[in-house]
Design a protein around this motif. Sequence first.
Motif, PDB file in Angstrom:
ATOM      1  N   THR A 362       0.783  -0.752   0.367  1.00 18.58           N
ATOM      2  CA  THR A 362      -0.063  -0.199  -0.184  1.00 18.58           C
ATOM      3  C   THR A 362       0.996   1.732   0.010  1.00 18.58           C
ATOM      4  O   THR A 362       1.074   2.270  -0.310  1.00 18.58           O
ATOM      5  N   GLN A 363       2.237   1.171   0.472  1.00 15.02           N
ATOM      6  CA  GLN A 363       3.119   2.204   0.914  1.00 15.02           C
ATOM      7  C   GLN A 363       3.568   2.835  -0.314  1.00 15.02           C
ATOM      8  O   GLN A 363       4.615   3.094  -0.689  1.00 15.02           O
ATOM      9  N   GLY A 364       3.643   1.799  -1.032  1.00 13.95           N
ATOM     10  CA  GLY A 364       4.695   1.776  -2.944  1.00 13.95           C
ATOM     11  C   GLY A 364       5.896   1.377  -2.344  1.00 13.95           C
ATOM     12  O   GLY A 364       6.907   1.709  -2.865  1.00 13.95           O
ATOM     13  N   GLY A 365       6.202  -0.010  -1.535  1.00 15.64           N
ATOM     14  CA  GLY A 365       7.512  -0.172  -1.169  1.00 15.64           C
ATOM     15  C   GLY A 365       8.302  -0.896  -1.188  1.00 15.64           C
ATOM     16  O   GLY A 365       9.274  -1.729  -0.565  1.00 15.64           O
ATOM     17  N   LEU A 366       7.755  -2.219  -1.924  1.00 24.47           N
ATOM     18  CA  LEU A 366       7.918  -3.697  -2.822  1.00 24.47           C
ATOM     19  C   LEU A 366       8.199  -3.455  -3.992  1.00 24.47           C
ATOM     20  O   LEU A 366       7.868  -3.179  -5.356  1.00 24.47           O
ATOM     21  N   TYR A 367       9.034  -3.937  -4.284  1.00 22.17           N
ATOM     22  CA  TYR A 367       9.550  -4.503  -5.891  1.00 22.17           C
ATOM     23  C   TYR A 367       9.846  -5.288  -6.412  1.00 22.17           C
ATOM     24  O   TYR A 367      11.148  -6.275  -5.107  1.00 22.17           O
ATOM     25  N   LEU A 368       9.469  -5.967  -7.448  1.00 23.86           N
ATOM     26  CA  LEU A 368      10.354  -6.965  -8.247  1.00 23.86           C
ATOM     27  C   LEU A 368      10.716  -6.512  -9.093  1.00 23.86           C
ATOM     28  O   LEU A 368      10.328  -6.183  -9.980  1.00 23.86           O
ATOM     29  N   GLY A 369      11.872  -6.550  -8.405  1.00 19.97           N
ATOM     30  CA  GLY A 369      13.186  -5.939 -10.187  1.00 19.97           C
ATOM     31  C   GLY A 369      13.004  -4.404 -10.596  1.00 19.97           C
ATOM     32  O   GLY A 369      12.937  -3.851  -8.612  1.00 19.97           O
ATOM     33  N   ASN A 370      12.926  -4.128 -11.112  1.00 19.92           N
ATOM     34  CA  ASN A 370      12.445  -2.155 -11.213  1.00 19.92           C
ATOM     35  C   ASN A 370      11.046  -1.972 -10.589  1.00 19.92           C
ATOM     36  O   ASN A 370      11.078  -0.726 -11.645  1.00 19.92           O
ATOM     37  N   ASP A 371       9.660  -3.417 -10.907  1.00 20.36           N
ATOM     38  CA  ASP A 371       8.585  -2.674 -10.899  1.00 20.36           C
ATOM     39  C   ASP A 371       7.552  -2.792  -9.220  1.00 20.36           C
ATOM     40  O   ASP A 371       8.312  -3.354  -9.103  1.00 20.36           O
ATOM     41  N   LYS A 372       7.781  -1.137  -9.569  1.00 19.37           N
ATOM     42  CA  LYS A 372       6.483  -1.746  -8.267  1.00 19.37           C
ATOM     43  C   LYS A 372       5.231  -2.829  -7.823  1.00 19.37           C
ATOM     44  O   LYS A 372       4.538  -2.401  -8.917  1.00 19.37           O
ATOM     45  N   VAL A 373       5.554  -3.614  -6.559  1.00 20.03           N
ATOM     46  CA  VAL A 373       4.277  -4.265  -7.013  1.00 20.03           C
ATOM     47  C   VAL A 373       2.830  -3.167  -5.972  1.00 20.03           C
ATOM     48  O   VAL A 373       3.292  -2.683  -5.420  1.00 20.03           O
ATOM     49  N   THR A 374       1.654  -3.377  -6.776  1.00 20.93           N
ATOM     50  CA  THR A 374       0.446  -2.675  -6.821  1.00 20.93           C
ATOM     51  C   THR A 374      -0.604  -3.273  -6.317  1.00 20.93           C
ATOM     52  O   THR A 374      -1.400  -2.592  -5.988  1.00 20.93           O
ATOM     53  N   ASP A 375      -0.839  -4.379  -6.405  1.00 25.51           N
ATOM     54  CA  ASP A 375      -1.186  -5.473  -6.340  1.00 25.51           C
ATOM     55  C   ASP A 375      -0.971  -6.362  -5.455  1.00 25.51           C
ATOM     56  O   ASP A 375      -0.358  -7.134  -4.994  1.00 25.51           O
ATOM     57  N   GLN A 376      -2.117  -6.014  -3.931  1.00 22.40           N
ATOM     58  CA  GLN A 376      -1.497  -6.947  -2.826  1.00 22.40           C
ATOM     59  C   GLN A 376      -2.130  -8.705  -3.154  1.00 22.40           C
ATOM     60  O   GLN A 376      -1.881 -10.068  -2.819  1.00 22.40           O
ATOM     61  N   GLU A 377      -3.128  -8.613  -4.385  1.00 23.35           N
ATOM     62  CA  GLU A 377      -3.762 -10.152  -4.372  1.00 23.35           C
ATOM     63  C   GLU A 377      -2.769 -10.728  -6.113  1.00 23.35           C
ATOM     64  O   GLU A 377      -2.634 -11.481  -6.892  1.00 23.35           O
ATOM     65  N   MET A 378      -1.345  -9.798  -5.951  1.00 23.86           N
ATOM     66  CA  MET A 378      -0.734 -10.748  -7.392  1.00 23.86           C
ATOM     67  C   MET A 378      -0.519 -12.005  -7.577  1.00 23.86           C
ATOM     68  O   MET A 378       0.518 -11.879  -6.206  1.00 23.86           O
ATOM     69  N   ILE A 379      -0.040 -12.800  -8.268  1.00 19.42           N
ATOM     70  CA  ILE A 379       0.324 -14.060  -8.883  1.00 19.42           C
ATOM     71  C   ILE A 379       1.835 -14.407  -8.902  1.00 19.42           C
ATOM     72  O   ILE A 379       2.687 -13.240  -9.596  1.00 19.42           O
ATOM     73  N   LEU A 380       2.556 -14.752  -8.092  1.00 21.59           N
ATOM     74  CA  LEU A 380       3.725 -15.485  -8.394  1.00 21.59           C
ATOM     75  C   LEU A 380       3.548 -16.340  -9.464  1.00 21.59           C
ATOM     76  O   LEU A 380       3.536 -17.465  -9.245  1.00 21.59           O
ATOM     77  N   THR A 381       4.241 -16.086 -10.827  1.00 24.27           N
ATOM     78  CA  THR A 381       4.263 -16.630 -11.924  1.00 24.27           C
ATOM     79  C   THR A 381       5.642 -16.589 -12.558  1.00 24.27           C
ATOM     80  O   THR A 381       7.181 -15.655 -12.118  1.00 24.27           O
ATOM     81  N   ALA A 382       6.213 -17.740 -13.194  1.00 20.49           N
ATOM     82  CA  ALA A 382       7.838 -18.283 -13.321  1.00 20.49           C
ATOM     83  C   ALA A 382       7.975 -16.871 -15.080  1.00 20.49           C
ATOM     84  O   ALA A 382       9.476 -16.989 -15.142  1.00 20.49           O
TER      85      ALA A 382
END
Length: 405
Positions: A362-382
């Motif tokens: 919610t605070q915009g503090g989580l990144y995968l690579g250079n991409d900010k994670v914005t969806d709390q329901e995001m699925i981790l995919t290959a």
Amino acid sequence: MSVLEVLQERGFIEQLTHEAEIKELLEKEKITFYIGFDPTADSLHVGHFLGMMVMAHMQRAGHRPICLIGGGTAMVGDPSGKTDMRKMMTQETIQHNGDCFKKQMQKFIDFSHGRALMANNADWLLVQNYVQMLRDVGVHFSVNRMLTAECFKQRMEKGLTFLEFNYMIMQAFDFLELNRRYDCVMQMGGNDQWSNILAGVELIRRKEAKPAFGLTFTLLTTSDGRKMGKTERGALWLDAEKTSPYDFYQYWRNIDDADVEKCLALLTFLSMDEVRRLGALKDQEINIAKKTLAFEVTKLIHSEEEALKAQQAAEALFGGAGALDNAPTVTISPSDLGTKLLDVLTAAGIFPSKSEGRRLITQGGLYLGNDKVTDQEMILTADLFENNSLLLRKGKKTYHRIVVE
């Protein structure tokens, strides 16, 4: 330069009982001194670091340290700096913790051929006759004076137990016993131990009519007075299993600019000329000093090899160079793919709870690579992984490498 001048120049010394006598003593004689360590955990933490550095400086000058494990006093609990009564421990736990301490201390202190000793006050406190101790030792203590001691004031607000009230007497008796057994003439400790140290000095001088001395060193605090060594995961431990060498390195790499010179003086053996040179660096150049501090401190605690690995991992994460393989790595199973990112990261221990993970997203503090994670329901995919590896960032400076095994 005498060892007292070395300790003064580097900023260790807070208070002395008899400065002129101590100065002359340390210049002319080789003494035995002691520092006490409460075995309340199975690892030392950064709060003990200063005590070990003081012992190392003293031993390098030819003096003999005694590392006193509080096996007896830990069964009572030191009220110094505490508002609540400490948990009492079993003898078996205390012995195990003391053994762990010695392994960590051996990186600083040479215990061979009697150059340093490790003692346990359980050896004399647990066999004491209570009435005899009251007659021999208790008679020298004024209750009125004890109640003015700083170490009791905080506990007095909630209720100081008689069990804890005995702690000062027991610590003073430790000094007396070490004086009798090993001709120990000086007790050292953190500045929060001043009242207890004074009690031991005065007991020996009254009861034995012999010189005894006390010295306190500064506590490890930031420039604004906060205790150092607290992280988001708790204490900064010296055990690699509790705090990884990388996390340990990163803690010192990221300290405030205002604390760099003090930490270089207190926690490394670099010359003071080099300490002052590094401490004088400004703006972006202060990062050179921080890298030096982080490397030197990690080398002392974990070895030069581990310090190099931590340095390379940090450079890989922050500067695009070095060995990413040394970064903190979390391994997941192929079966974790296709499930919620938040569930995987919580199960892997990257988040202590899902609620904290949601808050960071919610605070915009989580990144995968250079991409900010914005969806709390995001699925981790290959497809998020490259060569089965994915770089995750929490906040500005905490990185993890996620690997599919």
